[in-house]
Design a protein around this motif. Structure first.
Motif, PDB file in Angstrom:
ATOM      1  N   HIS A 264      82.103 -57.683  35.640  1.00  0.00           N
ATOM      2  CA  HIS A 264      80.771 -57.095  35.770  1.00  0.00           C
ATOM      3  C   HIS A 264      79.742 -58.125  36.241  1.00  0.00           C
ATOM      4  O   HIS A 264      78.882 -57.815  37.071  1.00  0.00           O
ATOM      5  N   LEU A 265      79.820 -59.348  35.698  1.00  0.00           N
ATOM      6  CA  LEU A 265      78.840 -60.380  36.029  1.00  0.00           C
ATOM      7  C   LEU A 265      79.384 -61.329  37.085  1.00  0.00           C
ATOM      8  O   LEU A 265      80.557 -61.732  37.034  1.00  0.00           O
ATOM      9  N   ILE A 266      78.524 -61.715  38.021  1.00  0.00           N
ATOM     10  CA  ILE A 266      78.874 -62.648  39.096  1.00  0.00           C
ATOM     11  C   ILE A 266      77.844 -63.766  39.101  1.00  0.00           C
ATOM     12  O   ILE A 266      76.631 -63.521  38.985  1.00  0.00           O
ATOM     13  N   TYR A 267      78.319 -65.000  39.237  1.00  0.00           N
ATOM     14  CA  TYR A 267      77.445 -66.153  39.411  1.00  0.00           C
ATOM     15  C   TYR A 267      77.483 -66.588  40.876  1.00  0.00           C
ATOM     16  O   TYR A 267      78.560 -66.597  41.489  1.00  0.00           O
ATOM     17  N   SER A 268      76.342 -66.972  41.412  1.00  0.00           N
ATOM     18  CA  SER A 268      76.306 -67.482  42.783  1.00  0.00           C
ATOM     19  C   SER A 268      75.384 -68.691  42.866  1.00  0.00           C
ATOM     20  O   SER A 268      74.460 -68.844  42.060  1.00  0.00           O
ATOM     21  N   GLY A 269      75.643 -69.552  43.846  1.00  0.00           N
ATOM     22  CA  GLY A 269      74.804 -70.730  44.072  1.00  0.00           C
ATOM     23  C   GLY A 269      74.649 -70.975  45.558  1.00  0.00           C
ATOM     24  O   GLY A 269      75.606 -70.800  46.321  1.00  0.00           O
ATOM     25  N   GLY A 270      73.454 -71.372  45.978  1.00  0.00           N
ATOM     26  CA  GLY A 270      73.214 -71.530  47.410  1.00  0.00           C
ATOM     27  C   GLY A 270      72.421 -72.761  47.761  1.00  0.00           C
ATOM     28  O   GLY A 270      72.018 -73.556  46.895  1.00  0.00           O
ATOM     29  N   ASP A 271      72.179 -72.904  49.048  1.00  0.00           N
ATOM     30  CA  ASP A 271      71.414 -74.039  49.544  1.00  0.00           C
ATOM     31  C   ASP A 271      69.927 -73.925  49.228  1.00  0.00           C
ATOM     32  O   ASP A 271      69.161 -74.839  49.537  1.00  0.00           O
ATOM     33  N   ASP A 272      69.506 -72.813  48.623  1.00  0.00           N
ATOM     34  CA  ASP A 272      68.126 -72.711  48.162  1.00  0.00           C
ATOM     35  C   ASP A 272      67.942 -73.349  46.795  1.00  0.00           C
ATOM     36  O   ASP A 272      66.862 -73.250  46.203  1.00  0.00           O
ATOM     37  N   SER A 273      69.010 -73.996  46.279  1.00  0.00           N
ATOM     38  CA  SER A 273      69.015 -74.769  45.030  1.00  0.00           C
ATOM     39  C   SER A 273      69.014 -73.901  43.772  1.00  0.00           C
ATOM     40  O   SER A 273      68.853 -74.415  42.667  1.00  0.00           O
ATOM     41  N   LEU A 274      69.249 -72.598  43.907  1.00  0.00           N
ATOM     42  CA  LEU A 274      69.207 -71.691  42.767  1.00  0.00           C
ATOM     43  C   LEU A 274      70.599 -71.196  42.380  1.00  0.00           C
ATOM     44  O   LEU A 274      71.448 -70.956  43.245  1.00  0.00           O
ATOM     45  N   CYS A 275      70.811 -71.025  41.079  1.00  0.00           N
ATOM     46  CA  CYS A 275      71.949 -70.277  40.558  1.00  0.00           C
ATOM     47  C   CYS A 275      71.437 -68.881  40.215  1.00  0.00           C
ATOM     48  O   CYS A 275      70.368 -68.744  39.609  1.00  0.00           O
ATOM     49  N   LYS A 276      72.205 -67.873  40.578  1.00  0.00           N
ATOM     50  CA  LYS A 276      71.789 -66.503  40.282  1.00  0.00           C
ATOM     51  C   LYS A 276      72.897 -65.761  39.550  1.00  0.00           C
ATOM     52  O   LYS A 276      74.082 -66.023  39.750  1.00  0.00           O
ATOM     53  N   VAL A 277      72.469 -64.826  38.711  1.00  0.00           N
ATOM     54  CA  VAL A 277      73.384 -63.995  37.933  1.00  0.00           C
ATOM     55  C   VAL A 277      73.214 -62.555  38.391  1.00  0.00           C
ATOM     56  O   VAL A 277      72.082 -62.042  38.435  1.00  0.00           O
ATOM     57  N   TRP A 278      74.343 -61.923  38.718  1.00  0.00           N
ATOM     58  CA  TRP A 278      74.317 -60.552  39.233  1.00  0.00           C
ATOM     59  C   TRP A 278      75.112 -59.646  38.298  1.00  0.00           C
ATOM     60  O   TRP A 278      76.248 -59.957  37.959  1.00  0.00           O
ATOM     61  N   ASP A 279      74.511 -58.534  37.898  1.00  0.00           N
ATOM     62  CA  ASP A 279      75.187 -57.544  37.064  1.00  0.00           C
ATOM     63  C   ASP A 279      75.518 -56.338  37.940  1.00  0.00           C
ATOM     64  O   ASP A 279      74.614 -55.598  38.361  1.00  0.00           O
ATOM     65  N   ARG A 280      76.798 -56.157  38.230  1.00  0.00           N
ATOM     66  CA  ARG A 280      77.208 -55.096  39.158  1.00  0.00           C
ATOM     67  C   ARG A 280      76.901 -53.705  38.606  1.00  0.00           C
ATOM     68  O   ARG A 280      76.818 -52.748  39.374  1.00  0.00           O
ATOM     69  N   ARG A 281      76.729 -53.584  37.311  1.00  0.00           N
ATOM     70  CA  ARG A 281      76.433 -52.286  36.720  1.00  0.00           C
ATOM     71  C   ARG A 281      75.017 -51.817  37.047  1.00  0.00           C
ATOM     72  O   ARG A 281      74.709 -50.624  36.912  1.00  0.00           O
ATOM     73  N   CYS A 282      74.165 -52.761  37.475  1.00  0.00           N
ATOM     74  CA  CYS A 282      72.763 -52.416  37.762  1.00  0.00           C
ATOM     75  C   CYS A 282      72.439 -52.442  39.254  1.00  0.00           C
ATOM     76  O   CYS A 282      71.316 -52.103  39.639  1.00  0.00           O
ATOM     77  N   LEU A 283      73.381 -52.850  40.082  1.00  0.00           N
ATOM     78  CA  LEU A 283      73.076 -53.053  41.493  1.00  0.00           C
ATOM     79  C   LEU A 283      72.791 -51.751  42.230  1.00  0.00           C
ATOM     80  O   LEU A 283      72.080 -51.740  43.231  1.00  0.00           O
ATOM     81  N   ALA A 284      73.359 -50.651  41.757  1.00  0.00           N
ATOM     82  CA  ALA A 284      73.128 -49.375  42.436  1.00  0.00           C
ATOM     83  C   ALA A 284      71.663 -48.955  42.350  1.00  0.00           C
ATOM     84  O   ALA A 284      71.105 -48.386  43.292  1.00  0.00           O
ATOM     85  N   SER A 285      71.030 -49.244  41.218  1.00  0.00           N
ATOM     86  CA  SER A 285      69.633 -48.847  41.033  1.00  0.00           C
ATOM     87  C   SER A 285      68.653 -49.857  41.643  1.00  0.00           C
ATOM     88  O   SER A 285      67.603 -49.486  42.136  1.00  0.00           O
ATOM     89  N   ARG A 286      69.036 -51.153  41.597  1.00  0.00           N
ATOM     90  CA  ARG A 286      68.160 -52.172  42.176  1.00  0.00           C
ATOM     91  C   ARG A 286      69.009 -53.362  42.594  1.00  0.00           C
ATOM     92  O   ARG A 286      69.708 -53.942  41.787  1.00  0.00           O
ATOM     93  N   CYS A 287      68.920 -53.702  43.843  1.00  0.00           N
ATOM     94  CA  CYS A 287      69.744 -54.806  44.368  1.00  0.00           C
ATOM     95  C   CYS A 287      69.033 -56.133  44.130  1.00  0.00           C
ATOM     96  O   CYS A 287      68.641 -56.839  45.058  1.00  0.00           O
ATOM     97  N   GLN A 288      68.837 -56.449  42.850  1.00  0.00           N
ATOM     98  CA  GLN A 288      68.159 -57.669  42.447  1.00  0.00           C
ATOM     99  C   GLN A 288      69.035 -58.404  41.438  1.00  0.00           C
ATOM    100  O   GLN A 288      69.813 -57.790  40.705  1.00  0.00           O
ATOM    101  N   PRO A 289      68.935 -59.735  41.384  1.00  0.00           N
ATOM    102  CA  PRO A 289      69.722 -60.463  40.384  1.00  0.00           C
ATOM    103  C   PRO A 289      69.269 -60.135  38.973  1.00  0.00           C
ATOM    104  O   PRO A 289      68.090 -59.821  38.743  1.00  0.00           O
ATOM    105  N   ALA A 290      70.204 -60.215  38.043  1.00  0.00           N
ATOM    106  CA  ALA A 290      69.838 -60.042  36.636  1.00  0.00           C
ATOM    107  C   ALA A 290      68.951 -61.188  36.175  1.00  0.00           C
ATOM    108  O   ALA A 290      68.158 -61.034  35.249  1.00  0.00           O
TER     109      ALA A 290
END
Length: 468
Positions: A264-290
């Motif tokens: 359900h949860l995904i971690y991502s990291g990018g060249d913008d220096s941020l770590c983000k947490v994504w909850d796939r259960r909420c992505l349908a309603s809002r495509c924003q990180p948890a």
């Protein structure tokens, strides 16, 4: 591999690791993960009292064995934590022993979840799978299809039946490892099916991008990928189609992983220096990180999850590893990136000495670990195995040709294995045995272990290194 901005001239020799601003002056930090680590990797309080353990002293394995045999512990076997306490003193530091060497840079080296196989990916299109239990014999030699620049990542399915590999291309390839073919030449001796992440529902997005990281889900049904078009992708294998694209970061997404076995949860990291947490259960309603985790000053090269859906570590181009608790994350609207006012590219420039002690004004990390160097490529870091160490350590490759191991709680540098002449991009600790593997741009796959099975290991034949 990917581009991070900003620089100045050279960097001093890195200091020994220490805790971040959230830690005490001794490097220890008062947090739940510190207590959990101690419970996992140390003897229980009853054993300590029975054996007269003094504060911070290790209990002798001989005393522990004698106490068990004499039934002083009132149980017939050690607990998992007791076992970790004994094994933690036997780190994989003896060697080096050469597993393999090729004429191209080694980018990836990872054990299977049961430790029976080792996968190594090389820039020169080869992916080799070694049978650990049969003297590191090459079980399968895969020659990659449609290779662009290098193998960027590989991932074994949980059942070890399939392997996916990525390149500087939107197409991830999958190989069936169940066949008897040893020399797997793409679409000549064996089919390497292409999973095109640029296509969704039969329509091409007409977007040419690179894949930097791939991961199988715990059930083996999905492949997760991080890309240079600032996105995260999910490909569903049973339906053979891309099922999710998240425009996740402002710059390249260098690393991605599942937080736990639920998927359900995904971690991502990018060249913008941020770590983000994504909850796939909420992505349908809002495509924003948890939530978002701030603290790195430069791009993130790799993320490793502790596997509990709560803690993770990240390697950064600011020459640090950071430990995170997702319960401390902020909303994306509250996110503040650190201002960059200098020109630097980590691929061919040293990290500016003037910035190595800088801190993010809104650092949310639990601890920071320093000493290794993160330059030239997307260098990886990992938690040590749960079975043998209780995840007491974190370890990482380094641009100076070494593998660094830090104590998770104290931040102390526990070992430094300097057996390569140049960049160690990846490393892997056997899930059950005291064996450490490292893969370097000198083309060598090297193992260190305890106690070591060769009194006089053969000399390593080193070739002249060409910087890529």
């Amino acid at each position: 591999m990917t581009r991070s901005r900003k620089n100045a001239k050279s960097c001093d020799e890195p200091s020994v690791a220490r805790g971040s601003s959230s830690a005490t002056s001794s490097g220890n930090f008062d947090h739940e993960i510190a207590q959990l680590t101690k419970l996992r990797s140390g003897p229980n309080e009853y054993m300590s009292k029975m054996l007269g353990r003094k504060s911070k002293d290790l209990i002798s394995p001989v005393k522990m064995l004698a106490a068990r045999e004499s039934n002083c512990l009132r149980k017939s076997k050690f607990s998992t934590a007791d076992g970790c306490h004994m094994l933690n003193r036997y780190l994989p530091v003896n060697g080096p022993y050469l597993v393999d060497q090729m004429e191209s840079c080694a980018y990836v080296s990872q054990f299977s979840s049961d430790g029976s196989l080792l996968v190594a990916g090389y820039q020169g299109s080869h992916i080799r799978i070694y049978n650990v239990e049969r003297g590191w014999k090459v079980q399968k030699d895969i020659v990659a299809r449609s290779l662009r620049w290098t193998i960027t990542d590989t991932s074994l399915s949980p059942d070890k039946r399939y392997l996916v590999y990525s390149s500087m291309s939107p197409i991830v390839h999958i190989v069936d490892l169940g066949s008897s073919v040893v020399e797997s030449l793409a679409n000549v001796t064996e089919i390497h099916e292409g999973l095109d992440l640029s296509i969704a529902n039969g329509e091409d997005d007409y977007n040419n991008f690179s894949i930097f990281a791939v991961k199988f889900s715990a059930d083996g049904r999905e492949v997760l990928a991080a890309s240079s078009d600032n996105s995260i992708y999910v490909y569903d294998l049973p339906t053979n189609k891309r099922t999710l694209r998240i425009l996740a970061h402002e710059e390249d997404v260098n690393t991605v992983c599942f937080a736990d076995e639920s998927g359900h949860l995904i971690y991502s990291g990018g060249d913008d220096s941020l770590c983000k947490v994504w909850d796939r259960r909420c992505l349908a309603s809002r495509c924003q990180p948890a939530g978002t985790l701030m603290g790195h000053l430069e791009g993130i090269t790799f993320i490793d999850s502790r596997g509990d859906g709560r803690y993770l570590i990240s390697n950064g181009k600011d020459q640090t590893i950071k430990l995170w608790d997702i319960r401390k994350m902020s909303s994306s609207s509250a996110c503040v990136t650190s201002p960059r006012n200098y020109d630097w590219d980590y691929r061919w420039m040293e990290y500016p000495a003037a910035f190595k002690d800088m801190k993010h004004p809104n650092d949310q990390s639990l601890a920071t670990y320093k000493g290794h160097t993160v330059l030239s490529t997307l260098i990886r870091c990992h938690f040590s195995p749960e079975y043998s160490t209780g995840q007491k350590y974190i370890y990482t490759g380094s641009n100076d040709g070494a593998v660094y191991t830090y104590d998770l709680v104290s931040g102390a540098l526990v070992s430094k294995l300097s057996h390569h002449k140049t960049t160690v991009r990846d490393c892997s600790w056997h899930p059950y045995l005291p064996i450490m593997i490292s893969s370097s741009w000198d083309g060598m796959i090297i193992r260190c272990e305890f106690p070591g099975d060769e009194e006089n290991p053969p000399p390593l034949k080193r070739r002249c290194h060409r910087r890529y």
